[in-house]
Scaffold this active site. Sequence first.
Site, PDB file in Angstrom:
ATOM      1  CG  ASP A  57     -11.429  21.486  23.395  1.00  0.00           C
ATOM      2  OD1 ASP A  57     -12.198  21.233  22.442  1.00  0.00           O
ATOM      3  OD2 ASP A  57     -10.198  21.342  23.327  1.00  0.00           O
ATOM      4  CE1 TYR A 149     -17.994  26.446   8.732  1.00  0.00           C
ATOM      5  CE2 TYR A 149     -19.259  27.037   6.774  1.00  0.00           C
ATOM      6  CZ  TYR A 149     -19.028  27.135   8.137  1.00  0.00           C
ATOM      7  OH  TYR A 149     -19.861  27.925   8.912  1.00  0.00           O
ATOM      8  CE  LYS A 153     -21.320  25.413  10.429  1.00  0.00           C
ATOM      9  NZ  LYS A 153     -21.647  25.448  11.883  1.00  0.00           N
ATOM     10  CB  VAL A 182     -23.452  36.361  10.345  1.00  0.00           C
ATOM     11  CG1 VAL A 182     -23.603  37.198  11.615  1.00  0.00           C
ATOM     12  CG2 VAL A 182     -24.795  35.757   9.945  1.00  0.00           C
TER      13      VAL A 182
END
Length: 284
Positions: A57, A149, A153, A182
């Site tokens: 984790d 998100y 990144k 992807v």
Amino acid sequence: MSRKTKFALVTGCGRGGIGEALVTEYASRGFHAIATVLPTESSEHLVGAGITVFPLDVTQEASIESLKKSINSLTDGYLDILVNNAGICYTMTAIDTDVKQVQLMFDVNVFGPMRMVHHFHGMLIRSSGTIVSISSIGGIVPYVYGSSYNATKAALQHWSNTLRVEMAPLGVKVLTIISGEVGTNILKRDADRELPEGSFFSPLAAEFKQHVKRVPDTTNRFVYAKNVVAQSVKTSPPAWFWYGKTTTVIRLLDTFWFRTVWDGMFWGMFNFDKLKAAHALRNA
């Protein structure tokens, strides 16, 4: 242990993801491939392929320290490739964001790689190894409903940029992957997410629901893995490697067009005329 054996460690190798494809590709290239999965996840898909698996984790220091002891014993203190792949997503409008959800995502997507490098840098320096950061076009473009998100990144990309400069004198290479669409199961966590009641985006509630359940046109994850791994084993890998569906057009537009080129594209793609009209009617 003979240094004829090279070791590649990939985080986040649950079934159906990029990590599984990457670690399988390293194994096919003769590396001793080492995968991590969450303690709650099955590892049967990896063990059956002859891949060494450990629970991890990345949000827990104790979990990383335990992994480090295991890797150190297995590799005699060497690590040739570290791929920081473990990641989660969170889909929501910027103004409706649940910050606790975003804090967890940053803990996995950004602080996870930081923790891994902090604990494993000695092994990588000893091996003159390579650190691979799996990032995304989300860190480049203002993809709608992905602000948080995208922020993780973008943070990972900029951190990796500086890491690359700092690690060069120590003989360690850093490769950042700007991934396009992807084919993985990363969206499963958000498949049932809905806009909160009373959101200013409620006129697009149906469209939002379709968005989180979408099945995008994607690059096969094993094809992606073959290309990414090929870059990572180079003596002098590029600073950034763009690969996956839509990366070519995004790279061109980001390089040669105005920053706001995305605004009109996403306005049409996400039906913002409908939102604007509903907002105007609401305020009439």
